[in-house]
Motif scaffolding. Sequence first.
Motif, PDB file in Angstrom:
ATOM      1  N   GLN A   1       0.834  -1.206   0.000  1.00 15.61           N
ATOM      2  CA  GLN A   1       0.000   0.000   0.000  1.00 15.61           C
ATOM      3  C   GLN A   1       0.866   1.252   0.000  1.00 15.61           C
ATOM      4  N   HIS A   2       0.420   2.265  -0.755  1.00 12.30           N
ATOM      5  CA  HIS A   2       1.185   3.511  -0.877  1.00 12.30           C
ATOM      6  C   HIS A   2       0.273   4.696  -0.625  1.00 12.30           C
ATOM      7  N   ARG A   3       0.709   5.576   0.287  1.00 12.33           N
ATOM      8  CA  ARG A   3      -0.060   6.786   0.588  1.00 12.33           C
ATOM      9  C   ARG A   3       0.582   7.976  -0.109  1.00 12.33           C
ATOM     10  N   VAL A   4      -0.234   8.736  -0.826  1.00 11.33           N
ATOM     11  CA  VAL A   4       0.254   9.896  -1.566  1.00 11.33           C
ATOM     12  C   VAL A   4      -0.334  11.156  -0.946  1.00 11.33           C
ATOM     13  N   PRO A   5       0.498  12.059  -0.449  1.00  9.11           N
ATOM     14  CA  PRO A   5      -0.029  13.315   0.107  1.00  9.11           C
ATOM     15  C   PRO A   5      -0.582  14.186  -1.018  1.00  9.11           C
ATOM     16  N   LEU A   6      -1.775  14.725  -0.804  1.00  3.12           N
ATOM     17  CA  LEU A   6      -2.417  15.560  -1.815  1.00  3.12           C
ATOM     18  C   LEU A   6      -2.149  17.039  -1.516  1.00  3.12           C
ATOM     19  N   THR A   7      -1.623  17.724  -2.484  1.00  3.22           N
ATOM     20  CA  THR A   7      -1.319  19.151  -2.339  1.00  3.22           C
ATOM     21  C   THR A   7      -2.520  19.983  -2.799  1.00  3.22           C
ATOM     22  N   ASP A   8      -2.433  21.285  -2.592  1.00  3.68           N
ATOM     23  CA  ASP A   8      -3.488  22.185  -3.056  1.00  3.68           C
ATOM     24  C   ASP A   8      -3.666  22.067  -4.567  1.00  3.68           C
ATOM     25  N   GLU A   9      -2.547  21.986  -5.286  1.00  6.27           N
ATOM     26  CA  GLU A   9      -2.618  21.923  -6.744  1.00  6.27           C
ATOM     27  C   GLU A   9      -3.232  20.600  -7.219  1.00  6.27           C
ATOM     28  N   MET A  10      -2.885  19.504  -6.561  1.00  6.52           N
ATOM     29  CA  MET A  10      -3.484  18.210  -6.928  1.00  6.52           C
ATOM     30  C   MET A  10      -4.996  18.230  -6.711  1.00  6.52           C
ATOM     31  N   LEU A  11      -5.411  18.768  -5.578  1.00 11.81           N
ATOM     32  CA  LEU A  11      -6.841  18.839  -5.285  1.00 11.81           C
ATOM     33  C   LEU A  11      -7.558  19.761  -6.271  1.00 11.81           C
ATOM     34  N   ARG A  12      -6.887  20.816  -6.678  1.00  9.15           N
ATOM     35  CA  ARG A  12      -7.494  21.713  -7.668  1.00  9.15           C
ATOM     36  C   ARG A  12      -7.736  20.986  -8.995  1.00  9.15           C
ATOM     37  N   ILE A  13      -6.861  20.053  -9.321  1.00 12.70           N
ATOM     38  CA  ILE A  13      -7.016  19.292 -10.558  1.00 12.70           C
ATOM     39  C   ILE A  13      -8.168  18.292 -10.457  1.00 12.70           C
ATOM     40  N   VAL A  14      -8.244  17.558  -9.335  1.00 13.58           N
ATOM     41  CA  VAL A  14      -9.198  16.440  -9.270  1.00 13.58           C
ATOM     42  C   VAL A  14     -10.608  16.839  -8.831  1.00 13.58           C
TER      43      VAL A  14
ATOM     44  N   ALA B   1      10.956   7.026  -1.301  1.00  9.49           N
ATOM     45  CA  ALA B   1       9.649   6.718  -0.724  1.00  9.49           C
ATOM     46  C   ALA B   1       8.532   7.418  -1.494  1.00  9.49           C
ATOM     47  N   ALA B   2       8.807   8.639  -1.980  1.00 11.80           N
ATOM     48  CA  ALA B   2       7.814   9.370  -2.766  1.00 11.80           C
ATOM     49  C   ALA B   2       7.488   8.636  -4.061  1.00 11.80           C
ATOM     50  N   LEU B   3       8.471   7.903  -4.583  1.00  9.56           N
ATOM     51  CA  LEU B   3       8.277   7.138  -5.818  1.00  9.56           C
ATOM     52  C   LEU B   3       7.788   5.718  -5.538  1.00  9.56           C
ATOM     53  N   ALA B   4       7.566   5.391  -4.269  1.00  7.04           N
ATOM     54  CA  ALA B   4       7.131   4.044  -3.859  1.00  7.04           C
ATOM     55  C   ALA B   4       8.154   2.997  -4.237  1.00  7.04           C
ATOM     56  N   HIS B   5       9.444   3.387  -4.161  1.00  8.87           N
ATOM     57  CA  HIS B   5      10.526   2.431  -4.384  1.00  8.87           C
ATOM     58  C   HIS B   5      10.909   1.803  -3.045  1.00  8.87           C
ATOM     59  N   GLN B   6      11.234   0.521  -3.073  1.00  8.31           N
ATOM     60  CA  GLN B   6      11.700  -0.141  -1.868  1.00  8.31           C
ATOM     61  C   GLN B   6      13.211   0.034  -1.771  1.00  8.31           C
ATOM     62  N   VAL B   7      13.658   0.541  -0.636  1.00 11.19           N
ATOM     63  CA  VAL B   7      15.070   0.850  -0.436  1.00 11.19           C
ATOM     64  C   VAL B   7      15.619  -0.025   0.685  1.00 11.19           C
ATOM     65  N   GLY B   8      16.840  -0.524   0.491  1.00  8.40           N
ATOM     66  CA  GLY B   8      17.499  -1.298   1.535  1.00  8.40           C
ATOM     67  C   GLY B   8      17.173  -2.774   1.473  1.00  8.40           C
ATOM     68  N   THR B   9      17.761  -3.525   2.404  1.00  6.92           N
ATOM     69  CA  THR B   9      17.546  -4.964   2.476  1.00  6.92           C
ATOM     70  C   THR B   9      16.203  -5.271   3.124  1.00  6.92           C
ATOM     71  N   ASP B  10      15.817  -6.544   3.097  1.00  2.00           N
ATOM     72  CA  ASP B  10      14.566  -6.954   3.745  1.00  2.00           C
ATOM     73  C   ASP B  10      14.596  -6.626   5.230  1.00  2.00           C
ATOM     74  N   VAL B  11      15.746  -6.809   5.855  1.00  2.00           N
ATOM     75  CA  VAL B  11      15.870  -6.525   7.293  1.00  2.00           C
ATOM     76  C   VAL B  11      15.706  -5.037   7.551  1.00  2.00           C
ATOM     77  N   GLU B  12      16.379  -4.218   6.726  1.00  6.21           N
ATOM     78  CA  GLU B  12      16.272  -2.763   6.898  1.00  6.21           C
ATOM     79  C   GLU B  12      14.837  -2.299   6.720  1.00  6.21           C
ATOM     80  N   ARG B  13      14.148  -2.861   5.731  1.00  2.00           N
ATOM     81  CA  ARG B  13      12.750  -2.458   5.505  1.00  2.00           C
ATOM     82  C   ARG B  13      11.853  -2.923   6.639  1.00  2.00           C
ATOM     83  N   ALA B  14      12.188  -4.046   7.246  1.00  2.00           N
ATOM     84  CA  ALA B  14      11.380  -4.547   8.354  1.00  2.00           C
ATOM     85  C   ALA B  14      11.431  -3.593   9.551  1.00  2.00           C
ATOM     86  N   TYR B  15      12.589  -2.930   9.735  1.00  2.00           N
ATOM     87  CA  TYR B  15      12.726  -1.984  10.847  1.00  2.00           C
ATOM     88  C   TYR B  15      12.233  -0.595  10.477  1.00  2.00           C
ATOM     89  N   ALA B  16      12.224  -0.283   9.194  1.00  2.00           N
ATOM     90  CA  ALA B  16      11.771   1.042   8.751  1.00  2.00           C
ATOM     91  C   ALA B  16      10.250   1.022   8.580  1.00  2.00           C
TER      92      ALA B  16
END
Length: 398
Positions: free
Chosen positions: A276-289, A353-368
Amino acid sequence: MAALNGKLTKKLVENLGPGRHGDGAGLYLVVNPSGARRWIVRVTVKGQKNRKGAPLRTDFGLGGADIVTLYQARDRALEYRRMAKSGLNPRFNAQRYVPTFEELARQVHIDRLPTWKNPKHGQQWLNTLRDYAFPKIGRMPVDSIGQPEVLMCLSPIWTTKHETARRLAQRLKAVLDVARSSGFREGENPVTAIKEAGVLPKVKAKPVHHDAMPWRDVPAFYAELEARTATAAKALQFTILSACRTSEVLGMTWNEVDTDARLWTIPAERMKTGVQHRVPLTDEMLRIVEPMRAMASTYVFEGQKRHRPLSNMSMLMLLRRMGRDAFTVHGFRSTFRDWAAEEAGAPREVAEAALAHQVGTDVERAYARSDLLVRRRNLMDHWNSSVTLADGILEVLN
């Protein structure tokens, strides 16, 4: 022995909806919700009992309806019923039928449909085999396919279309693995043998880059988009602002949008990473949608068909009409990443994180555990300001 007549017709076989449809005398056409169609026959073996002491009633698969015709299904079903009537279990006494490579490949495709994220991925899987394997080995029984036959499929495209050939090899291997597991083959998979022997030449993989517009040129291009009223233009604006993938934006539904929380939550099944990925909506994004709500559609960016999303080619075609053939829609993700590094000085983990890319090893992601939403919201506010020229000076994000 001639096949019996039944209730189904060729037209019905092609057009019946999901469910189990009887032809008579134990033969059924099973249609999955995905549209996949297959034959089964139900027989009761004379004089044999199941573990509970009841008559032994068993279902047998007769193959996919796209390969096995109605006439063939009736003929095979008749053979099974005659054996069962004489007290022979068809599982052990039916004449051994070895499917062709194409028959088994199509059945594997049907079986795996529920595992793909969308029908497009499943169709791509089958299309590769259709284009490069079926013409050469499609009619061959799966037990007669060895290394020479596999090489006939792979060699012509191994160096010229290496990525396609690599995927083809994976799919050939998958079908032949199923053939062995189903008892139609013995011995090592020829695809594995070819790989281990190093028969095919080594090809140095070339990284694939999506042509990206320089970030300094984006504000002027965004202003051009603002002058257009088409849904495709609005979708492309939102794609640039959010730095999301095309499929994520076009599949966006209103029930994923929380205007009060200024948040768009993309479910895991729609994400490439399966998270799951959460995207923060800005004023400009809301103005578009927000003006899109007036369409009262399931999708934020509705296409030509009611309650269906915009075509995944719509934004690319818009780029071409605007004379930006050198760039791709996906490339705007690279544009954002370049801007985040060069201009905003954003920390790597925040930009990734903004691009929803997974960074680091499985262990690092488990702690992050955090998805860095607060810091990403700050970054996206600055990016949107840069795109719209609302803020000329960008501070370094720490």
